[in-house]
Enzyme design. Structure first.
Site, PDB file in Angstrom:
ATOM      1  N   GLU A 181      -7.756  -5.475   5.010  1.00 41.34           N
ATOM      2  CA  GLU A 181      -7.660  -5.137   3.593  1.00 41.34           C
ATOM      3  C   GLU A 181      -6.482  -5.857   2.930  1.00 41.34           C
ATOM      4  O   GLU A 181      -6.557  -6.230   1.767  1.00 41.34           O
ATOM      5  CB  GLU A 181      -7.533  -3.621   3.428  1.00 41.34           C
ATOM      6  N   ARG A 189      -2.658  -2.012  -3.452  1.00 40.89           N
ATOM      7  CA  ARG A 189      -3.907  -1.287  -3.224  1.00 40.89           C
ATOM      8  C   ARG A 189      -3.906  -0.040  -4.102  1.00 40.89           C
ATOM      9  O   ARG A 189      -2.946   0.740  -4.083  1.00 40.89           O
ATOM     10  CB  ARG A 189      -3.995  -0.874  -1.762  1.00 40.89           C
ATOM     11  N   ASN A 194       0.881  -1.171   0.000  1.00 35.69           N
ATOM     12  CA  ASN A 194       0.000   0.000   0.000  1.00 35.69           C
ATOM     13  C   ASN A 194       0.919   1.222   0.000  1.00 35.69           C
ATOM     14  O   ASN A 194       1.459   1.606   1.036  1.00 35.69           O
ATOM     15  CB  ASN A 194      -0.885  -0.034   1.244  1.00 35.69           C
ATOM     16  N   ARG A 232     -12.102  15.316   7.564  1.00 42.34           N
ATOM     17  CA  ARG A 232     -12.904  15.603   6.360  1.00 42.34           C
ATOM     18  C   ARG A 232     -14.352  15.887   6.739  1.00 42.34           C
ATOM     19  O   ARG A 232     -14.912  15.206   7.595  1.00 42.34           O
ATOM     20  CB  ARG A 232     -12.857  14.408   5.395  1.00 42.34           C
ATOM     21  N   HIS A 281     -12.886   2.639  -0.057  1.00 44.54           N
ATOM     22  CA  HIS A 281     -12.875   1.596   0.987  1.00 44.54           C
ATOM     23  C   HIS A 281     -13.557   0.306   0.525  1.00 44.54           C
ATOM     24  O   HIS A 281     -13.979  -0.515   1.332  1.00 44.54           O
ATOM     25  CB  HIS A 281     -13.615   2.043   2.273  1.00 44.54           C
TER      26      HIS A 281
END
Ligand code: AMP
Length: 400
Positions: free
Chosen positions: A387, A94, A7, A244, A183
């Protein structure tokens, strides 16, 4: 089979080497502060076992390529090496945004690069780094398949009425503006895990999956496929996140420009980095927020309330999307660890058959667990996301 999962971020690289014979993690590593005066590499072989060895290196790491090479050296050479380079069968990467073209994982081929480069404008903060990692790994592992797993892929089953924004149609056709979500690898993983744990085929299940960490998103999963998700063209839309904003009135941009004289770049920066929990109370880590609430900090309480209210509102809308909900799944940093957020999110939803068992909810564990009462119509689960394992599984499935 051994899979290296990478990643690659803007100034960091996270990686795991997974032995797929038993899905055990052989190595985890983190390269940080790439391109800064001083960088670091932290690696653990056989993490969490009695064979665990931790290695920490501090030195300047000028580029991602150098960081990756250092990581491979640790994995494959020297005293704590766990396997030879030619024992790594596949590398999985990823990638945040795949656009409409990359709606399933792919093995990279040379002719894909123009289309892959096109995706960079959909996630300018993430995709260049993600794809750069894949380029570096291609050089380091010539002949080894490089698989890209896109965070948006799971959301490609969302129907047009849910992915279209009500903007002039040519912005979709020419600029590719639509909901892509994010996601997705996590939502898919926990949806499948939930079905497995409940002993039903995922194709027969309707689920609401809530990935709530520093970034946060929700998906409505109908018969195992994504029907809607809260993140949009970019990972800014939807739930309240660490820094955010999530949903705001789109007219806020013009209002801020006129009233505060801010330009678009400054407003964008505020919405990404100075908003969310941090904007409301000055803190973006939920643990700090709880500590502040305990001391009577009203703003911290407000931030918590805004966040859980927004999530509850999305649950309501996804109930309408799905018609029947079999289970709700909480995952990621807050979802897995924060019983208060979980309880406050579900509070008031009892008339809709969603009942949390306070005792089960209060248990701290790294394992998947059901936290609803026996008479709750909707099962409520906490399922740790993974993940890296999901990417490794996709990579192996593809090359097989
Ligand atoms: P993630 O992005 O999934 O790594 O989640 C990171 C966020 O999870 C942190 O910023 C915290 O807000 C939250 N978090 C992690 N551990 C806990 C905990 N034990 N209790 C509450 N929140 C937590």
């Amino acid at each position: 089979m051994k899979v290296l999962v990478i990643n690659s971020g803007s100034s960091s690289i996270k990686y795991q080497l997974i032995d797929m014979s038993d899905e055990s993690v052989m190595v985890t590593g983190l390269v940080e502060r790439i391109g800064e005066d001083m960088g670091s590499l932290t690696s653990k072989t056989f993490p969490g076992t009695d064979r665990e060895v931790k290695t920490e290196i501090e030195k300047p790491i000028p580029t991602h390529g150098v960081g990756l090479e250092m990581s491979i050296d640790l994995i494959c050479k020297g005293e704590n090496a766990v396997c030879a380079m030619d024992e790594i069968d596949v590398v999985g990467h990823r990638v945040v945004a795949g656009g409409e073209k990359f709606n399933v994982p792919v093995v990279i081929t040379e002719d894909m690069w123009p289309d892959l480069t096109e995706t960079e404008r959909l996630a300018p903060l993430h995709n260049p780094a993600n794809l750069g990692g894949a380029k570096d790994a291609t050089k380091l592992f010539p002949g080894v398949p490089q698989v890209l797993v896109f965070d948006t892929a799971f959301h490609q089953t969302i129907p047009p009425h849910a992915f279209m924004y009500a903007l002039p149609y040519e912005y979709y056709e020419e600029d590719h503006i639509r909901r892509y979500g994010a996601h997705g690898t996590s939502h898919k993983y926990v949806a499948n895990e939930c079905a497995r744990l409940m002993g039903k085929p995922v194709e027969e299940m309707n689920l609401i999956t809530i990935h709530m960490g520093n970034g946060a998103s929700m998906s409505a999963v109908k018969n195992g496929l994504c029907a809607d998700t809260s993140m949009g063209l970019t990972p800014l839309e939807g739930l309240v996140m660490g820094t955010r904003s999530g949903d705001v009135d789109p007219a806020v941009h013009n209002y801020l420009a006129v009233n505060r004289g801010l330009d678009i770049a400054a407003i964008d920066n505020i919405l990404h980095k100075e908003s969310g929990l941090k904007g409301l109370c000055g803190m973006n880590d939920m643990r700090d927020i709880h500590a502040a609430v305990e001391k009577g900090d009203e703003r911290a309480k407000l931030a918590l309330n805004v966040q859980t209210y927004r999530t509850r509102k999305y649950i309501g809308s996804y109930m309408a999307v799905l018609g029947r909900v079999d289970a709700i799944v909480f995952t990621a940093g807050i979802g897995e660890n924060d019983d208060i957020v979980r309880a406050e999110t579900i509070e008031g939803l009892e008339p809709f058959g969603m009942k949390i068992d306070p005792e089960a909810n209060g248990i701290r564990s790294k394992e998947a667990r059901r936290i609803s009462t026996a008479d709750s119509d909707v099962a409520i689960w906490v399922i740790p996301t993974n993940e890296e394992l999901a990417i490794a599984r996709e990579a192996v499935a593809l090359i097989k």
